[in-house]
Design a protein around this motif. Structure first.
Motif, PDB file in Angstrom:
ATOM      1  N   UNK A  76     -37.702 -11.746  -7.637  1.00  0.00           N
ATOM      2  CA  UNK A  76     -37.042 -10.836  -6.711  1.00  0.00           C
ATOM      3  C   UNK A  76     -35.783 -10.264  -7.339  1.00  0.00           C
ATOM      4  N   UNK A  77     -35.277  -9.229  -6.671  1.00  0.00           N
ATOM      5  CA  UNK A  77     -34.013  -8.603  -7.056  1.00  0.00           C
ATOM      6  C   UNK A  77     -33.122  -8.657  -5.831  1.00  0.00           C
ATOM      7  N   UNK A  78     -31.988  -9.329  -5.935  1.00  0.00           N
ATOM      8  CA  UNK A  78     -31.077  -9.422  -4.799  1.00  0.00           C
ATOM      9  C   UNK A  78     -31.734  -9.984  -3.554  1.00  0.00           C
ATOM     10  N   UNK A  79     -32.655 -10.922  -3.724  1.00  0.00           N
ATOM     11  CA  UNK A  79     -33.319 -11.531  -2.590  1.00  0.00           C
ATOM     12  C   UNK A  79     -34.531 -10.761  -2.082  1.00  0.00           C
ATOM     13  N   UNK A  80     -34.753  -9.554  -2.597  1.00  0.00           N
ATOM     14  CA  UNK A  80     -35.911  -8.749  -2.196  1.00  0.00           C
ATOM     15  C   UNK A  80     -37.024  -8.937  -3.209  1.00  0.00           C
ATOM     16  N   UNK A  81     -38.265  -9.096  -2.759  1.00  0.00           N
ATOM     17  CA  UNK A  81     -39.378  -9.152  -3.714  1.00  0.00           C
ATOM     18  C   UNK A  81     -39.423  -7.870  -4.549  1.00  0.00           C
ATOM     19  N   UNK A  82     -39.915  -7.958  -5.763  1.00  0.00           N
ATOM     20  CA  UNK A  82     -39.971  -6.794  -6.656  1.00  0.00           C
ATOM     21  C   UNK A  82     -40.798  -5.644  -6.093  1.00  0.00           C
ATOM     22  N   UNK A 113     -44.719  -2.588  -0.997  1.00  0.00           N
ATOM     23  CA  UNK A 113     -45.924  -1.946  -1.522  1.00  0.00           C
ATOM     24  C   UNK A 113     -47.064  -2.938  -1.428  1.00  0.00           C
ATOM     25  N   UNK A 114     -48.145  -2.515  -0.773  1.00  0.00           N
ATOM     26  CA  UNK A 114     -49.308  -3.375  -0.612  1.00  0.00           C
ATOM     27  C   UNK A 114     -50.433  -3.049  -1.568  1.00  0.00           C
ATOM     28  N   UNK A 115     -50.379  -1.870  -2.197  1.00  0.00           N
ATOM     29  CA  UNK A 115     -51.453  -1.439  -3.108  1.00  0.00           C
ATOM     30  C   UNK A 115     -51.517  -2.432  -4.282  1.00  0.00           C
ATOM     31  N   UNK A 116     -52.677  -3.070  -4.513  1.00  0.00           N
ATOM     32  CA  UNK A 116     -52.777  -4.142  -5.518  1.00  0.00           C
ATOM     33  C   UNK A 116     -52.280  -3.757  -6.924  1.00  0.00           C
ATOM     34  N   UNK A 117     -52.661  -2.603  -7.428  1.00  0.00           N
ATOM     35  CA  UNK A 117     -52.231  -2.209  -8.769  1.00  0.00           C
ATOM     36  C   UNK A 117     -50.714  -2.117  -8.848  1.00  0.00           C
ATOM     37  N   UNK A 118     -50.097  -1.512  -7.855  1.00  0.00           N
ATOM     38  CA  UNK A 118     -48.636  -1.356  -7.872  1.00  0.00           C
ATOM     39  C   UNK A 118     -47.925  -2.692  -7.694  1.00  0.00           C
ATOM     40  N   UNK A 119     -48.532  -3.609  -6.966  1.00  0.00           N
ATOM     41  CA  UNK A 119     -47.950  -4.947  -6.835  1.00  0.00           C
ATOM     42  C   UNK A 119     -47.949  -5.654  -8.191  1.00  0.00           C
ATOM     43  N   UNK A 120     -49.053  -5.507  -8.938  1.00  0.00           N
ATOM     44  CA  UNK A 120     -49.153  -6.158 -10.257  1.00  0.00           C
ATOM     45  C   UNK A 120     -48.170  -5.557 -11.253  1.00  0.00           C
ATOM     46  N   UNK A 121     -47.884  -4.279 -11.100  1.00  0.00           N
ATOM     47  CA  UNK A 121     -46.983  -3.592 -12.029  1.00  0.00           C
ATOM     48  C   UNK A 121     -45.526  -3.580 -11.555  1.00  0.00           C
ATOM     49  N   UNK A 122     -45.214  -4.357 -10.520  1.00  0.00           N
ATOM     50  CA  UNK A 122     -43.890  -4.291  -9.880  1.00  0.00           C
ATOM     51  C   UNK A 122     -42.729  -4.438 -10.864  1.00  0.00           C
ATOM     52  N   UNK A 123     -42.805  -5.374 -11.779  1.00  0.00           N
ATOM     53  CA  UNK A 123     -41.672  -5.616 -12.682  1.00  0.00           C
ATOM     54  C   UNK A 123     -41.440  -4.439 -13.621  1.00  0.00           C
ATOM     55  N   UNK A 124     -42.484  -3.994 -14.303  1.00  0.00           N
ATOM     56  CA  UNK A 124     -42.305  -2.908 -15.274  1.00  0.00           C
ATOM     57  C   UNK A 124     -42.311  -1.531 -14.613  1.00  0.00           C
ATOM     58  N   UNK A 125     -42.972  -1.407 -13.465  1.00  0.00           N
ATOM     59  CA  UNK A 125     -43.109  -0.104 -12.832  1.00  0.00           C
ATOM     60  C   UNK A 125     -42.008   0.268 -11.863  1.00  0.00           C
ATOM     61  N   UNK A 126     -41.152  -0.685 -11.507  1.00  0.00           N
ATOM     62  CA  UNK A 126     -40.117  -0.434 -10.490  1.00  0.00           C
ATOM     63  C   UNK A 126     -39.265   0.811 -10.787  1.00  0.00           C
TER      64      UNK A 126
END
Length: 157
Positions: free
Chosen positions: A2-8, A113-126
């Motif tokens: 997470x970032x600041x307590x929020x999931x990525x 974000x619930x879309x599976x691909x975007x969830x998997x890419x959360x760290x690099x795609x943010x």
């Protein structure tokens, strides 16, 4: 992670849009979820699914669609708030404030974000997702100003 307590894969956005139309006209346009594709280019389609609800398909610069249902649960003359469910979960709201001859809009969105691909890419795609959102908001602001100018002219004519 997470970032600041929020999931990525969670985001908070805030945009302020000045427009040169009276609050009543602005409310009428923003309250019509099915009409968003008429003025917001990135809202590719809207299918009315209820009196105050529509399924929206959005796409900005990045090559993916976000499909979600937006359902207004608060509809007051100066405030609209919708629950979002689908590829995005959370809320989006418009505060509609008189500002001289026009209106000051404050858009706030808090979503996961619930879309599976975007969830998997959360760290690099943010950073890309945030930039994509910013571009979409700029385009929406331009589109709304142009649409409202025509809306205003049609009401006068």
């Amino acid at each position: 992670m997470s970032i600041g307590g929020m999931p990525l894969n969670s985001y908070r956005f805030r945009s302020v849009w000045p427009v040169e139309s009276p609050p009543g006209d602005v409310f009428d346009v923003l309250a019509d979820l099915g009409g968003y594709p008429h003025w917001w280019p990135e809202v590719r389609s809207a299918r009315q699914v209820g009196e105050h609800a529509a399924e929206l398909c959005c796409r900005s610069v990045l090559p993916y669609d976000l499909v979600f249902e937006a359902r207004h649960h608060t509809r007051e003359p100066r405030f609209l708030k919708a629950e979002l469910a689908g590829d995005l979960f959370g809320t989006a709201s418009w505060r509609i404030e008189p500002a001289g001859e026009g209106t000051r809009l404050v858009y706030e969105q808090e979503v996961t974000v619930g879309k599976p691909l975007l969830r998997r890419l959360a760290l690099v795609g943010r950073p890309l997702l945030k930039a994509n959102h910013e571009l979409m908001m700029r385009s929406g602001h331009r589109g709304l100003r142009t649409y409202l100018a025509g809306f205003r002219a049609a009401r006068r004519g």
